[in-house]
Design an enzyme around this catalytic site. Structure first.
Site, PDB file in Angstrom:
ATOM      1  N   GLU A 115       0.804  -1.214   0.000  1.00 25.52           N
ATOM      2  CA  GLU A 115       0.000   0.000   0.000  1.00 25.52           C
ATOM      3  C   GLU A 115       0.848   1.281   0.000  1.00 25.52           C
ATOM      4  O   GLU A 115       0.424   2.301  -0.531  1.00 25.52           O
ATOM      5  CB  GLU A 115      -0.939   0.013   1.221  1.00 25.52           C
ATOM      6  CG  GLU A 115      -2.060  -1.001   1.165  1.00 25.52           C
ATOM      7  CD  GLU A 115      -3.056  -0.724   0.049  1.00 25.52           C
ATOM      8  OE1 GLU A 115      -3.385   0.458  -0.193  1.00 25.52           O
ATOM      9  OE2 GLU A 115      -3.481  -1.696  -0.588  1.00 25.52           O
ATOM     10  N   SER A 406     -53.835 -15.815  41.402  1.00 27.61           N
ATOM     11  CA  SER A 406     -53.498 -16.180  42.780  1.00 27.61           C
ATOM     12  C   SER A 406     -52.002 -16.198  43.075  1.00 27.61           C
ATOM     13  O   SER A 406     -51.610 -16.319  44.244  1.00 27.61           O
ATOM     14  CB  SER A 406     -54.090 -17.550  43.118  1.00 27.61           C
ATOM     15  OG  SER A 406     -55.503 -17.467  43.152  1.00 27.61           O
TER      16      SER A 406
END
Length: 819
Positions: A115, A406
C-alpha cells in the site's frame, strides 16, 4: 552598363534576398518570444490563481478533532456469566479494536509493502508517488495510479470525505502532513489497520481475521497476513468467500509476498514456505448465519438495561444506542448459557404450543424468567417458538401487563401478614359465603369451584388457593395499607389500586414474569428483595469500566417469616389438595420445591411461580388478546415450568431450604389452630392434627387447646333433613346410640341470603339442641309404670307434670306433652 552600377545592383538583389530570407525567421522568433511571454505571464497568473486557491484550500482545511480521531463502528461483544462469548452486537459496521502490539509484524509489513512502500520515509504525502500519478493520468490508455499514502487513507476514512476534487486532495495533503506531526508512524498504522474496510461488512483487521479465518488476528500466519492485506485494495474482487474472489485473493497474495521479499521484509525461505501453505478460509455459511441471526430475548433485555443506565449518566437515547452497537463494548451478562439453552429447547418445541383452543384463532403464547436467589437473571424467553424479527418480549417488557391471579396472594397478603405477625400458618378463617361488595350484591369473592370449605387454616388457604380466605385476611386482618407497602418493597407499586380484587391478583395494571420472579426471590433469600439485573459490567474497548452493576437489596420479610412462607408453598406442590401437586415437584420430589399457581377471571391467564433452593422461575401462558384457555391447555404453564426446571436441576444435588433460628413446631388442630387434643385426631374427615411451624412467640400456648372438636352421642335412628344423626335423648335405646366427634364453630354459620351455598363442613357440626325426635316415653305407659325417682319416693302427679313442662322447654323436639 557600368560595372559599379552592376555591382550595386547585385548587392541590392542579394540584400533583398537576404531580407526576404530573414523575414520568416524573425516572425517565428517574434512569435515564439510572444508565446513565451504570454505563457510565462499565463503561468504566473494561473500559478498565482492556483497558489491562491491552494492556499485558500489549505487555510479552510479544518484540523482533525479528537472525536474524529476516535474510531467508531466497533463491534460490541456480549458474554455470559462464565465469560463465554454469546453474541456480537453490530450497528452498521463490524469492527473490533486491536492493539498495535497484538497485530503480527508480518501483517504490518504486508500492508506497508503493497500500500505504501515509502511509508516510513515520507512526511505524510509521497511526492514521487504524486508525480507518478499525475504523469500516469496524462498517458493515453494508462490505468489509474493510486497516489494516496497510508496516512492519506487514514485522513480520508476519518473525515469520510470521498469527493473527487482538487480541493479535497489539497486539504487531504495538508491534513496528512499535520497528522504526521501529531502522531508516530506506528500510531498512524494502528489507526489504519483498525479503520480500513475489508469486505463482508468488516472494518479493521481483527474483524476481518475473525470473519475470513475464524481466528484472532494475533494468530495469523505469514500466508494469511498476505491474503488479508490484499483484500482492502478491492474488497469485492478479492473476497475469498466467492469462488472467483478466492482465485483473485490467492493471486494477489503472491504479489504481496513477492513485494515483501523484494523489500526485505521476509527471507526467501519464508517466502517459499508461505507460497506452499494452503489457505484455509472460514465457513462463509456458518459465519453468515451467526451474524444475521435474530437477537435473543435475553440480549434484548440486556441492551434495554444498558441503554437505561447510560441514559442515567447523561447519554441521550440515540447516543446510548450508538454506543452499545458501535463502540466495541464488552458486556458481561448474568445469563447462564446452560439454563438459557434448557429454556430455549422447551420454548422452541411445538408440543407445548400446539393449538387446541377452538375459541380463538390466535397462537398460544408463553414467557418465562429464571432468577437465582441473589437477583441475577439467568435465563429469559419472551414468546412461543423461534424468535423472528423483533416481537414483544412478554417476559420482561414493561408493556406486558398480565393479571397474575393467585400468584399475587403470597406477596400481597400472606407474606406481609406472616411478617407482621397478624396471622400464622395455623390461623383459622371461615371459608363461607361473603358479600364484600355489599349485602345487596351477589356473593363476592367466590372460590374457583364456587364451593366453600368452612374452617380453613391459612396454610390450606394457600394450598387450595381459596379466594375467600385471601380476601378476609387482606381486608379484615392485614388491611390494604400494609399490603400496598409490602408490594412497594418488591418493586410492584400499586398505591392507586386499593381495591379488594388486588387480593386475588385482579389488577388494573398487570405484571410480567420478570417482576413476579423477582417478587418471589425474598422467600428463598432470607427475606431480601434484589433488584433483578441482566448484566454485571460494561467495559469500553480499552477495557475501562463504563458501567458496573450489583443487585441492590431491600428487606421485605425477616428470615423466619420467609421460611414459613416457603414451607406453606411447599404444601402447594407436595400435599393432597395442592394446586401444583406432581408437576410442581423436581427430581421426583428429591429436590425441594415450592410455588403458587395462578388463574385469572375467564381463564385468560395461567401462571406458575415456583422455586427450589437454587432458582426461582416464573411462567405465564395465555394469548396476546384475551381468550379463555381451554381445559386441554390449562396445565401448560405448570408443565413448561416443570420441564424447564427439570432440565436446569438435572445435575444439581438436592439441598434443603435453610431453616433459620426462631422457628418452633407444635401439634395443632387444623380446624381450630390451637393445640390438638385426642378428639382432633378422630375427626370424621381424618386426623386433624398437624405438626405446624410457627415463628417463636406466635405459637399457641400449651393450655390453648382445641375447642372446636367436641364429643357427643347421637341416635342412628333419628336424622335431620340432610341425613345427619341427631343427638341421642334419654329414651334412645342403647343399640341406637353411638358416640361421634363433631365440630363446634366459634361463630355459628348463619346464611345471609336464602339459597346460598353453605360451607361443606356444616355436616360435621354438632347439632346443638337437635335431639332424637323418634324415641321418648311411651304414651301407653301408666303413671305406676313410670320409674320412681332415685330416692325411691312414691309417684307424685304434680312432679310428673312439672317434669313434662320442663321437658317442653328444654327438649321441645324430643317429646311434647300433647304428643
Amino acid at each position: 552598363m557600368n560595372s559599379k552600377t552592376g555591382t550595386a545592383s547585385s548587392r541590392t538583389q542579394k540584400s533583398s534576398k537576404k531580407k526576404r530570407a530573414h523575414k520568416p525567421s524573425k516572425v517565428i522568433l517574434s512569435t515564439f518570444r510572444m508565446f513565451i511571454f504570454f505563457a510565462v505571464t499565463f503561468s504566473i497568473i494561473v500559478g498565482g490563481i492556483l497558489s491562491g486557491m491552494a492556499l485558500a484550500y489549505v487555510k479552510t482545511a479544518e484540523d482533525l478533532t479528537a472525536d474524529q480521531l476516535m474510531l467508531k463502528g466497533f463491534t460490541t461483544r456480549v458474554y455470559d456469566c462464565n465469560g463465554n462469548e454469546i453474541m456480537a452486537l453490530q450497528g452498521d459496521k463490524n469492527r473490533e479494536m486491536v492493539d498495535f502490539k497484538d497485530i503480527p509484524q508480518d501483517l504490518k509489513d504486508a500492508f506497508v509493502s503493497i500500500e505504501d512502500k515509502r511509508f516510513y520515509e515520507h512526511p505524510g504525502i509521497d511526492i514521487k508517488r504524486i508525480t507518478g500519478a499525475v504523469i500516469n493520468f496524462f498517458k493515453p490508455g494508462a490505468s489509474s495510479y493510486g497516489g494516496s499514502t497510508i496516512t492519506q487513507q487514514v485522513i480520508k476514512n476519518l473525515t469520510g470525505n470521498e469527493e473527487r476534487s482538487v480541493k479535497r486532495k489539497v486539504q487531504e495533503w495538508r491534513l496528512a502532513l499535520g497528522l504526521e506531526r501529531k502522531l508516530s508512524k506506528d500510531q498512524i498504522l494502528e489507526i489504519y489497520m483498525n479503520l480500513i474496510y475489508m469486505g463482508q461488512n468488516c472494518y479493521g483487521v481483527q474483524a476481518a481475521s475473525q470473519t475470513y479465518f475464524n481466528k484472532d488476528v494475533s494468530e495469523l500466519t505469514l500466508a494469511e497476513c498476505a491474503s488479508l492485506a490484499g483484500i482492502t485494495n478491492w474488497p469485492g474482487r478479492y473476497d475469498p468467500f466467492t469462488e472467483k474472489g478466492k482465485e483473485n485473493n490467492i493471486a494477489r497474495q503472491r504479489v504481496i509476498l513477492k513485494e515483501m521479499l523484494d523489500q526485505g521484509y521476509i527471507t526467501q525461505t519464508e517466502y517459499n514456505s508461505a507460497l506452499n501453505e494452503e489457505l484455509k478460509f472460514a465457513d462463509s455459511n456458518k459465519r453468515t448465519s451467526e451474524y444475521v441471526s435474530n437477537q435473543p430475548y435475553f440480549i434484548d433485555q440486556v441492551v434495554k438495561d444498558v441503554k437505561r443506565d447510560l441514559m442515567t449518566m447523561g447519554y441521550s437515547e440515540e447516543l446510548a444506542i450508538r454506543t452499545i452497537y458501535n463502540n466495541g463494548l464488552q458486556i458481561y451478562t448474568t445469563m447462564d448459557s446452560n439454563i438459557q439453552k434448557a429454556m430455549d429447547e422447551i420454548f422452541k418445541d411445538e408440543k407445548y404450543f400446539t393449538k387446541v383452543n377452538k375459541k380463538t384463532s390466535q397462537t398460544p403464547q408463553a414467557a418465562m424468567v429464571i432468577i437465582d436467589p441473589n437477583g441475577y437473571v439467568r435465563a429469559l424467553y419472551g414468546g412461543s417458538g423461534e424468535k423472528i424479527g423483533a416481537p414483544l418480549n412478554r417476559a420482561s417488557d414493561s408493556q406486558v401487563q398480565r393479571q397474575p391471579g393467585s400468584t399475587f396472594k403470597p406477596i400481597a397478603i400472606y407474606g406481609p401478614a406472616i411478617n407482621e405477625r397478624r396471622v400464622t400458618a395455623a390461623t383459622i378463617v371461615d371459608d363461607a359465603p361473603v358479600y364484600m361488595m355489599g349485602a345487596d350484591k351477589s356473593a363476592y369473592p367466590t372460590n374457583f369451584d364456587y364451593a366453600y370449605g368452612g374452617l380453613t387454616t391459612v396454610r390450606n388457604g394457600i394450598k387450595r388457593s381459596v379466594n375467600v380466605v385471601a380476601a378476609k385476611v387482606w381486608q379484615e386482618i392485614l388491611g390494604p395499607d400494609l399490603s400496598l407497602e409490602y408490594l412497594d418493597r418488591v418493586n410492584i407499586n400499586r398505591d392507586n389500586e386499593r381495591y379488594l380484587s388486588l387480593a386475588m391478583g385482579g389488577l388494573y395494571k398487570g405484571v410480567n414474569p420478570l417482576q413476579m420472579a423477582a417478587a418471589y426471590v425474598p422467600f428463598v433469600s432470607k427475606g431480601l428483595y434484589y433488584e433483578p439485573i441482566t448484566y454485571t459490567k460494561v467495559l469500553d474497548m480499552k477495557g475501562n469500566v463504563l458501567l458496573e452493576k450489583k443487585p441492590q437489596s431491600t428487606i421485605v420479610y425477616d428470615e423466619a417469616a420467609a421460611y414459613i412462607m416457603v414451607d406453606m408453598m411447599r404444601s402447594v406442590v407436595r400435599e393432597s389438595g395442592g394446586t401444583a401437586v406432581g408437576l410442581g415437584q423436581l427430581q421426583n420430589g428429591k429436590m425441594p420445591s415450592a410455588g403458587k399457581t395462578g388463574t385469572t377471571s375467564d381463564n385468560y391467564d395461567k401462571w406458575f411461580v415456583g422455586f427450589s433452593p437454587y432458582y426461582v422461575g416464573a411462567v405465564w401462558y395465555g394469548y396476546d388478546h384475551n381468550a379463555s384457555i381451554s381445559s386441554a391447555e390449562s396445565s401448560r404453564a405448570l408443565q413448561i415450568w416443570h420441564d424447564v426446571m427439570e432440565k436446569v436441576h438435572e445435575n444439581l444435588e438436592p439441598i434443603q431450604f435453610t431453616e433459620p433460628q426462631g422457628i418452633v413446631k407444635k401439634d395443632i388442630c387444623i380446624y381450630s389452630g390451637k393445640v390438638a387434643t385426642d378428639l382432633c385426631s378422630h375427626d370424621p374427615r381424618g386426623s386433624a392434627v398437624r405438626n405446624e411451624l410457627f415463628i417463636k412467640g406466635t405459637e399457641p400456648s400449651d393450655d390453648d387447646v382445641c375447642d372446636v372438636h367436641v364429643r357427643a352421642q347421637v341416635c342412628k335412628a333419628s336424622t335431620d333433613a340432610n341425613g345427619n344423626s341427631l343427638l341421642a335423648g334419654d329414651y334412645c335405646p342403647h343399640e341406637s346410640v353411638e358416640e361421634k366427634i363433631f365440630i363446634r364453630r366459634p361463630v355459628p354459620y348463619v346464611p345471609t341470603k336464602a339459597g346460598e351455598k353453605a360451607p361443606s363442613d356444616l355436616k360435621y357440626e354438632l347439632p346443638e339442641g337437635e335431639y332424637c325426635n323418634i324415641h321418648g316415653p311411651s304414651m301407653e305407659q301408666t303413671p305406676s309404670d313410670i320409674p320412681n325417682t332415685p330416692d325411691e319416693k312414691p309417684y307424685d302427679r304434680t312432679l310428673w307434670i312439672d317434669f313434662l313442662d320442663e321437658l317442653d322447654q328444654t327438649l321441645p323436639r324430643v317429646f311434647r306433652r300433647d304428643d
